[in-house]
Design a protein around this motif. Sequence first.
Motif, PDB file in Angstrom:
ATOM      1  N   ASN A 128       0.808  -1.220   0.000  1.00  0.00           N
ATOM      2  CA  ASN A 128       0.000   0.000   0.000  1.00  0.00           C
ATOM      3  C   ASN A 128       0.840   1.268   0.000  1.00  0.00           C
ATOM      4  O   ASN A 128       0.340   2.353   0.302  1.00  0.00           O
ATOM      5  CB  ASN A 128      -0.939  -0.013   1.214  1.00  0.00           C
ATOM      6  CG  ASN A 128      -1.910  -1.183   1.156  1.00  0.00           C
ATOM      7  OD1 ASN A 128      -2.481  -1.475   0.106  1.00  0.00           O
ATOM      8  ND2 ASN A 128      -2.080  -1.868   2.274  1.00  0.00           N
ATOM      9  N   ARG A 129       2.101   1.114  -0.386  1.00  0.00           N
ATOM     10  CA  ARG A 129       2.982   2.280  -0.466  1.00  0.00           C
ATOM     11  C   ARG A 129       3.184   2.697  -1.920  1.00  0.00           C
ATOM     12  O   ARG A 129       2.994   1.905  -2.837  1.00  0.00           O
ATOM     13  CB  ARG A 129       4.309   1.975   0.206  1.00  0.00           C
ATOM     14  CG  ARG A 129       4.130   1.707   1.710  1.00  0.00           C
ATOM     15  CD  ARG A 129       5.409   1.335   2.389  1.00  0.00           C
ATOM     16  NE  ARG A 129       6.385   2.416   2.379  1.00  0.00           N
ATOM     17  CZ  ARG A 129       7.564   2.355   2.992  1.00  0.00           C
ATOM     18  NH1 ARG A 129       7.900   1.258   3.661  1.00  0.00           N
ATOM     19  NH2 ARG A 129       8.406   3.362   2.929  1.00  0.00           N
ATOM     20  N   ASP A 130       3.579   3.942  -2.130  1.00  0.00           N
ATOM     21  CA  ASP A 130       3.768   4.485  -3.469  1.00  0.00           C
ATOM     22  C   ASP A 130       4.866   3.708  -4.187  1.00  0.00           C
ATOM     23  O   ASP A 130       6.015   3.667  -3.738  1.00  0.00           O
ATOM     24  CB  ASP A 130       4.155   5.964  -3.375  1.00  0.00           C
ATOM     25  CG  ASP A 130       4.157   6.658  -4.735  1.00  0.00           C
ATOM     26  OD1 ASP A 130       4.791   6.129  -5.674  1.00  0.00           O
ATOM     27  OD2 ASP A 130       3.539   7.723  -4.857  1.00  0.00           O
ATOM     28  N   ALA A 131       4.517   3.111  -5.317  1.00  0.00           N
ATOM     29  CA  ALA A 131       5.461   2.245  -6.032  1.00  0.00           C
ATOM     30  C   ALA A 131       6.629   3.020  -6.626  1.00  0.00           C
ATOM     31  O   ALA A 131       7.719   2.476  -6.783  1.00  0.00           O
ATOM     32  CB  ALA A 131       4.739   1.486  -7.141  1.00  0.00           C
ATOM     33  N   ALA A 132       6.423   4.268  -6.950  1.00  0.00           N
ATOM     34  CA  ALA A 132       7.461   5.038  -7.632  1.00  0.00           C
ATOM     35  C   ALA A 132       8.485   5.633  -6.669  1.00  0.00           C
ATOM     36  O   ALA A 132       9.598   5.965  -7.076  1.00  0.00           O
ATOM     37  CB  ALA A 132       6.830   6.155  -8.457  1.00  0.00           C
ATOM     38  N   THR A 133       8.137   5.769  -5.394  1.00  0.00           N
ATOM     39  CA  THR A 133       9.023   6.461  -4.455  1.00  0.00           C
ATOM     40  C   THR A 133       9.461   5.610  -3.273  1.00  0.00           C
ATOM     41  O   THR A 133      10.433   5.962  -2.598  1.00  0.00           O
ATOM     42  CB  THR A 133       8.339   7.729  -3.909  1.00  0.00           C
ATOM     43  OG1 THR A 133       7.139   7.348  -3.203  1.00  0.00           O
ATOM     44  CG2 THR A 133       7.975   8.682  -5.039  1.00  0.00           C
ATOM     45  N   SER A 134       8.809   4.485  -3.022  1.00  0.00           N
ATOM     46  CA  SER A 134       9.055   3.733  -1.795  1.00  0.00           C
ATOM     47  C   SER A 134       9.868   2.468  -1.982  1.00  0.00           C
ATOM     48  O   SER A 134      10.151   1.773  -1.003  1.00  0.00           O
ATOM     49  CB  SER A 134       7.716   3.361  -1.133  1.00  0.00           C
ATOM     50  OG  SER A 134       6.968   4.512  -0.830  1.00  0.00           O
ATOM     51  N   LEU A 135      10.230   2.141  -3.215  1.00  0.00           N
ATOM     52  CA  LEU A 135      10.883   0.864  -3.482  1.00  0.00           C
ATOM     53  C   LEU A 135      12.356   1.045  -3.851  1.00  0.00           C
ATOM     54  O   LEU A 135      12.708   1.957  -4.607  1.00  0.00           O
ATOM     55  CB  LEU A 135      10.177   0.127  -4.627  1.00  0.00           C
ATOM     56  CG  LEU A 135       8.694  -0.173  -4.442  1.00  0.00           C
ATOM     57  CD1 LEU A 135       8.177  -0.964  -5.645  1.00  0.00           C
ATOM     58  CD2 LEU A 135       8.427  -0.937  -3.157  1.00  0.00           C
ATOM     59  N   ALA A 136      13.195   0.162  -3.317  1.00  0.00           N
ATOM     60  CA  ALA A 136      14.593   0.086  -3.744  1.00  0.00           C
ATOM     61  C   ALA A 136      14.647  -0.521  -5.145  1.00  0.00           C
ATOM     62  O   ALA A 136      13.641  -1.049  -5.645  1.00  0.00           O
ATOM     63  CB  ALA A 136      15.386  -0.775  -2.759  1.00  0.00           C
ATOM     64  N   LEU A 137      15.834  -0.473  -5.778  1.00  0.00           N
ATOM     65  CA  LEU A 137      15.954  -0.942  -7.158  1.00  0.00           C
ATOM     66  C   LEU A 137      15.517  -2.406  -7.302  1.00  0.00           C
ATOM     67  O   LEU A 137      14.757  -2.737  -8.220  1.00  0.00           O
ATOM     68  CB  LEU A 137      17.401  -0.788  -7.651  1.00  0.00           C
ATOM     69  CG  LEU A 137      17.678  -1.338  -9.066  1.00  0.00           C
ATOM     70  CD1 LEU A 137      16.826  -0.619 -10.108  1.00  0.00           C
ATOM     71  CD2 LEU A 137      19.164  -1.224  -9.398  1.00  0.00           C
ATOM     72  N   THR A 138      15.988  -3.267  -6.415  1.00  0.00           N
ATOM     73  CA  THR A 138      15.617  -4.677  -6.501  1.00  0.00           C
ATOM     74  C   THR A 138      14.113  -4.846  -6.370  1.00  0.00           C
ATOM     75  O   THR A 138      13.499  -5.666  -7.068  1.00  0.00           O
ATOM     76  CB  THR A 138      16.337  -5.489  -5.408  1.00  0.00           C
ATOM     77  OG1 THR A 138      17.740  -5.326  -5.555  1.00  0.00           O
ATOM     78  CG2 THR A 138      15.999  -6.967  -5.534  1.00  0.00           C
ATOM     79  N   GLU A 139      13.495  -4.062  -5.493  1.00  0.00           N
ATOM     80  CA  GLU A 139      12.041  -4.130  -5.309  1.00  0.00           C
ATOM     81  C   GLU A 139      11.305  -3.601  -6.537  1.00  0.00           C
ATOM     82  O   GLU A 139      10.259  -4.140  -6.922  1.00  0.00           O
ATOM     83  CB  GLU A 139      11.639  -3.346  -4.062  1.00  0.00           C
ATOM     84  CG  GLU A 139      12.153  -3.964  -2.769  1.00  0.00           C
ATOM     85  CD  GLU A 139      11.923  -3.070  -1.566  1.00  0.00           C
ATOM     86  OE1 GLU A 139      11.683  -3.604  -0.471  1.00  0.00           O
ATOM     87  OE2 GLU A 139      11.994  -1.821  -1.712  1.00  0.00           O
ATOM     88  N   GLN A 140      11.838  -2.560  -7.160  1.00  0.00           N
ATOM     89  CA  GLN A 140      11.219  -2.057  -8.394  1.00  0.00           C
ATOM     90  C   GLN A 140      11.263  -3.113  -9.491  1.00  0.00           C
ATOM     91  O   GLN A 140      10.304  -3.277 -10.251  1.00  0.00           O
ATOM     92  CB  GLN A 140      11.935  -0.788  -8.863  1.00  0.00           C
ATOM     93  CG  GLN A 140      11.690   0.427  -7.993  1.00  0.00           C
ATOM     94  CD  GLN A 140      12.363   1.668  -8.547  1.00  0.00           C
ATOM     95  OE1 GLN A 140      12.623   1.771  -9.739  1.00  0.00           O
ATOM     96  NE2 GLN A 140      12.656   2.621  -7.676  1.00  0.00           N
TER      97      GLN A 140
END
Length: 238
Positions: A128-140
């Motif tokens: 439920n967090r913003d996908a564009a700002t809350s994820l590290a590279l591996t998570e993206q």
Amino acid sequence: MLLTLDHVTVTFGGLVAVSDVSFALKEHEVMGLVGPNGAGKTTLFNVVSGLARPSKGKVTFLDHDLTGTPIYKRARLGIGRAFQVPQPMHELTVRENLIVAQRFGTGHSDPERIDEILDLTQLGHKANRDAATSLALTEQKALEVGKALATSPKLLMLDEVLGGLETTGKRAFMKTLNAARERFGVALLMVEHDIETISNSCPRVLVLNFGKLIADGSPDEVFRNPEVIRSYTGGDAA
């Protein structure tokens, strides 16, 4: 047969990007596609996914001739693609990114599959967090694969999704991909520059050079092939 390319050629003006390439991919098969920069790998992916049209030849997926088939219909037939550079949808949560991809690829919502993907990609704690700002590279990158999986593909095309990851990160990511293949029964077609990763992950490897298919076989066969060695080194095999 899941995917068949029959004498596919792609030209851009006077440039031949792909030249008379033929191969077939079975259901549940794992195949690597490698070659030097500019060999035509991404162009070939674009032909299958619908971003480019062949100048000659034919692409068939589950007995469907894909000539003229738009991208969204290819997705609904079962072709999913993840890109090297993650493309999260801004101002949407991780879960919402998956839902949008699912509706595009299938035409409906399946919350249970979304939860499965969140679990598989280990993104449930950030659903439920913003996908564009809350994820590290591996998570993206995990989300990029998750979006492709949300379309319920039979074929998952991975266009250098491991790019930018360290060795340990690549190994962990491949475990996730193998888990996805086993859970959802998808075939994998992956472009990757890391020869070790390809050798350890793909029982079958295709090699392109200057748009031509120059080798097709096991990693051991392919990477001992003198023509393949020359294509990477520019010289003669030892």
